[in-house]
Design a protein around this motif. Structure first.
Motif, PDB file in Angstrom:
ATOM      1  N   VAL B 194       0.840  -1.197   0.000  1.00 17.27           N
ATOM      2  CA  VAL B 194       0.000   0.000   0.000  1.00 17.27           C
ATOM      3  C   VAL B 194       0.876   1.248   0.000  1.00 17.27           C
ATOM      4  O   VAL B 194       0.647   2.197  -0.747  1.00 17.27           O
ATOM      5  N   ASN B 198       1.175   3.800  -3.399  1.00 12.60           N
ATOM      6  CA  ASN B 198       0.617   5.139  -3.279  1.00 12.60           C
ATOM      7  C   ASN B 198       1.663   6.233  -3.150  1.00 12.60           C
ATOM      8  O   ASN B 198       1.319   7.406  -3.090  1.00 12.60           O
ATOM      9  N   VAL B 237      -8.605   8.693 -10.763  1.00  8.92           N
ATOM     10  CA  VAL B 237      -8.652   8.229  -9.374  1.00  8.92           C
ATOM     11  C   VAL B 237      -9.181   6.798  -9.317  1.00  8.92           C
ATOM     12  O   VAL B 237      -8.627   5.932  -8.635  1.00  8.92           O
ATOM     13  N   ALA B 240      -6.611   4.340 -10.736  1.00 12.18           N
ATOM     14  CA  ALA B 240      -5.432   4.187  -9.872  1.00 12.18           C
ATOM     15  C   ALA B 240      -5.765   3.476  -8.571  1.00 12.18           C
ATOM     16  O   ALA B 240      -4.932   2.768  -8.013  1.00 12.18           O
ATOM     17  N   SER B 241      -6.996   3.666  -8.072  1.00 15.66           N
ATOM     18  CA  SER B 241      -7.349   3.103  -6.766  1.00 15.66           C
ATOM     19  C   SER B 241      -7.906   1.698  -6.848  1.00 15.66           C
ATOM     20  O   SER B 241      -7.865   0.951  -5.873  1.00 15.66           O
ATOM     21  N   MET B 244      -6.043  -1.465  -5.380  1.00 16.90           N
ATOM     22  CA  MET B 244      -5.956  -1.524  -3.917  1.00 16.90           C
ATOM     23  C   MET B 244      -7.323  -1.758  -3.285  1.00 16.90           C
ATOM     24  O   MET B 244      -7.448  -2.511  -2.319  1.00 16.90           O
ATOM     25  N   VAL B 245      -8.365  -1.097  -3.836  1.00 14.79           N
ATOM     26  CA  VAL B 245      -9.698  -1.253  -3.258  1.00 14.79           C
ATOM     27  C   VAL B 245     -10.195  -2.692  -3.433  1.00 14.79           C
ATOM     28  O   VAL B 245     -10.756  -3.284  -2.509  1.00 14.79           O
ATOM     29  N   TYR B 248      -8.368  -4.847  -1.083  1.00 11.17           N
ATOM     30  CA  TYR B 248      -8.890  -4.596   0.269  1.00 11.17           C
ATOM     31  C   TYR B 248     -10.207  -5.339   0.469  1.00 11.17           C
ATOM     32  O   TYR B 248     -10.440  -5.935   1.529  1.00 11.17           O
ATOM     33  N   GLN B 252      -9.683  -7.953   3.531  1.00  8.86           N
ATOM     34  CA  GLN B 252      -9.874  -6.855   4.475  1.00  8.86           C
ATOM     35  C   GLN B 252      -9.154  -7.071   5.792  1.00  8.86           C
ATOM     36  O   GLN B 252      -8.428  -6.219   6.276  1.00  8.86           O
ATOM     37  N   PHE B 255      -5.492  -6.544   5.469  1.00 12.25           N
ATOM     38  CA  PHE B 255      -5.162  -5.125   5.256  1.00 12.25           C
ATOM     39  C   PHE B 255      -5.161  -4.375   6.579  1.00 12.25           C
ATOM     40  O   PHE B 255      -4.252  -3.613   6.880  1.00 12.25           O
TER      41      PHE B 255
END
Lengths: 291, 266
Positions: B194, B198, B237, B240-241, B244-245, B248, B252, B255
């Motif tokens: 992470v 980022n 956004v 790019a996210s 990771m989302v 996650y 979870q 993470f």
């Protein structure tokens, strides 16, 4: 001393070598650059003694601005984020399906990149089309409309709000771990004595989560000093003085070919972090010693 | 009261994120007319623009490559060090740990100037290898810290039993320490992934060549290119996210353990 297999001494060598060459060595070199007027590319430069530090202390409004902003930002985030994280943790301490979902949701912003979070909040704060003003208009509170990041006085606090949104969920998890370690008997005893919910929080939860609070405050402090990406994303590169903090100031100075001066700023930056950390440790010790 | 507070905060998290996802499916005009509204006539034009840029795949690939190399290397180096720090008795073991723990107090922003000069002189600036190297170095302290904290909780008898069976330190490390520390290795790995995925600071500092940019740097450049074209920024956004989302959503628990491991003393 107990004997151990000598081969063990080989294990840390790769890490120590990289760490020594690319971390410890530049740290020492940073101190050397800090007493020069080097621009970063000229073949020669001269040593100027403590001149850089004298200028920093007396004649640099941009730097002073960055220090003040950084302290405002730090204080707002530490107080706001710690209080919010504790509140959320207290509200979510029971283990149900709903609290599990909410914990997962509150933590979600932490996995986003700072640049992404900055773009989300740029739109929230957009004075013309942004979510904040649209919402205020919709509920008839348009007299509170603001230009947010464009407001010289409020800008740094607007970034602080974004930072809290970004990381409160992470700190909530630390508090949850702390609260779950409190023996349930303490609450039972308090209830038997007729303690109200507030009193239970004040005399059981709050003192018992002191170690978690110390951790949250220490971690939030370091995080607030590092809020470089969020500032650049929200304030542009280089950020306006109203949005400048120490890390962005160092970067801008460096980008303006004042490498020696930027190195001196880095040294002051380190000293300031050390000072804040030591003060916090003192306070934490006094508080825990007093209760 | 409790429900009201939780509901308000949940909305505070969800609404901006939904506006971003929804906004990526709108035109600028539609977004400005009704920022909170659902996309009435969703358009994929923004995605076509963003994905159609020749550089997106390259940027994604750069990020994946940098993370894919830095994280495993950091884990191997840090776990070897953590193992030595816990197995070497007396002060040398403590000093070894202390040397790395001290690095935790030094933020990258205080190191970036001299590191820039050093990497520049060695020809490692403006290179993905240099970026990997600096990532590894700046995260060694936190990785050693977390892994040592975990290994210290393992009973010494485990190692002694292996020693009686004639196993050397390498075998003991591979057969006992590594498998048993799998959970803390996973937690550290997620923390590092992470963080590097980022990170903006080092790519911004080191990378000049547009072909070597990583995701956060490319995203920041978007801002200069598209200014207030929010739908395009939002699409950036989302793209790019998303990795990771999604990770996650599926991992979870890991993470949460991993990202907090960096903050909690082991």
């Amino acid at each position: 001393m107990r004997r151990f297999p000598p081969a063990l001494l080989l294990f840390p060598i790769p890490a120590l070598a990289l760490y020594g060459v690319f971390f410890v060595l530049p740290a020492v070199q940073g101190l050397q650059y800090a007493v020069t007027d080097w621009d970063g590319f000229s073949p020669s430069y001269s040593t100027v003694g403590l001149d850089n530090f004298t200028t920093l202390a007396t004649g640099d409004d941009l730097f002073r601005h960055a220090v003040t902003n950084n302290l405002k930002f730090l204080l707002t985030v530490v107080l706001g984020q710690t209080a919010l994280a504790l509140l959320l943790a207290v509200l979510l301490v029971s283990r149900t399906r709903a609290t599990g979902l909410l914990r997962g949701l509150f933590f979600l912003p932490t996995v986003l990149s700072s640049v992404s979070v900055a773009f989300v909040w740029r739109f929230v704060y957009d004075p013309t089309f942004g979510l904040a003003n649209t919402l205020l208009d919709a509920v008839g509170l348009d007299r509170f409309r603001s230009v947010y990041l464009g407001d010289e006085g409020a800008a740094i606090f607007c970034v602080a709000a974004a930072q809290i949104w970004f990381h409160a969920g992470q700190m909530m998890i630390i508090y949850l771990a702390g609260i779950q370690q409190i023996p349930p008997e303490l609450y039972e005893a308090a209830r038997t004595d007729g303690a109200t919910t507030w009193q239970q929080f004040r005399y059981v939860t709050w003192p018992m989560v002191a170690p978690a609070t110390a951790l949250v405050v220490a971690y939030t402090t370091i995080q607030s000093f590092k809020a470089f990406d969020l500032i650049l994303g929200l304030g542009g590169n280089p950020p306006r003085p109203a949005l400048d903090i120490l890390s962005t100031r160092i970067y801008t100075t460096f980008a303006n070919s004042q490498l020696g001066y930027a190195a001196a700023e880095s040294v002051v930056f380190m000293l300031l972090i050390a000072l804040v950390t030591v003060t916090q440790n003192r306070l934490a010790r006094r508080t825990s010693g007093g209760s | 009261m409790r429900r009201a507070v939780l509901a308000v905060y949940a909305l505070l998290i969800v609404v901006p994120l939904l506006v971003v996802v929804g906004g990526s499916l709108k035109t600028t005009q539609q977004l400005f007319d009704a920022p909170f509204g659902l996309p009435t006539s969703p358009t994929l034009d923004n995605y076509a623009t963003v994905l159609g840029r020749g550089d997106l795949l390259r940027v994604l690939g750069n990020s994946a490559l940098v993370v894919g190399v830095s994280v495993p290397v950091t884990l191997v180096l840090a776990s070897l060090t953590a193992y030595a720090a816990t197995r070497i008795p007396g002060w040398p073991g403590h000093v070894l740990f202390g040397v790395f723990a001290a690095g935790l107090a030094v933020p990258a922003q205080a190191m970036m100037i001299p590191q820039y000069v050093q990497f520049d002189r060695l020809g490692l600036r403006d290179s993905l290898v240099g970026l990997m190297l600096v990532n590894i170095v700046v995260t060694l302290p936190v990785a050693v810290f977390i892994l040592t904290g975990f290994l210290r909780t393992l009973p010494r008898e485990l190692y002694e039993a292996a020693g009686l069976d004639g196993a050397g330190p390498w075998t003991t490390y591979r057969r006992i320490a590594v498998p048993l520390s799998a959970p803390s290795l996973a937690a550290t790995a997620i923390f590092l992934v992470v963080m590097h995925w980022n990170d903006l600071l080092y790519p911004l500092l080191f990378i000049d060549d547009p072909a070597k940019r990583t995701l956060p740097l490319a995203l920041l450049d978007f801002q200069g290119e598209y200014l207030t074209d929010y739908p395009l920024l939002f699409t950036g956004v989302v793209v790019a996210s998303l990795p990771m989302v999604l990770a996650y959503a599926f991992l979870q628990r890991h993470f949460v353990a991993g990202i907090t491991a960096g903050a909690v003393k082991g």
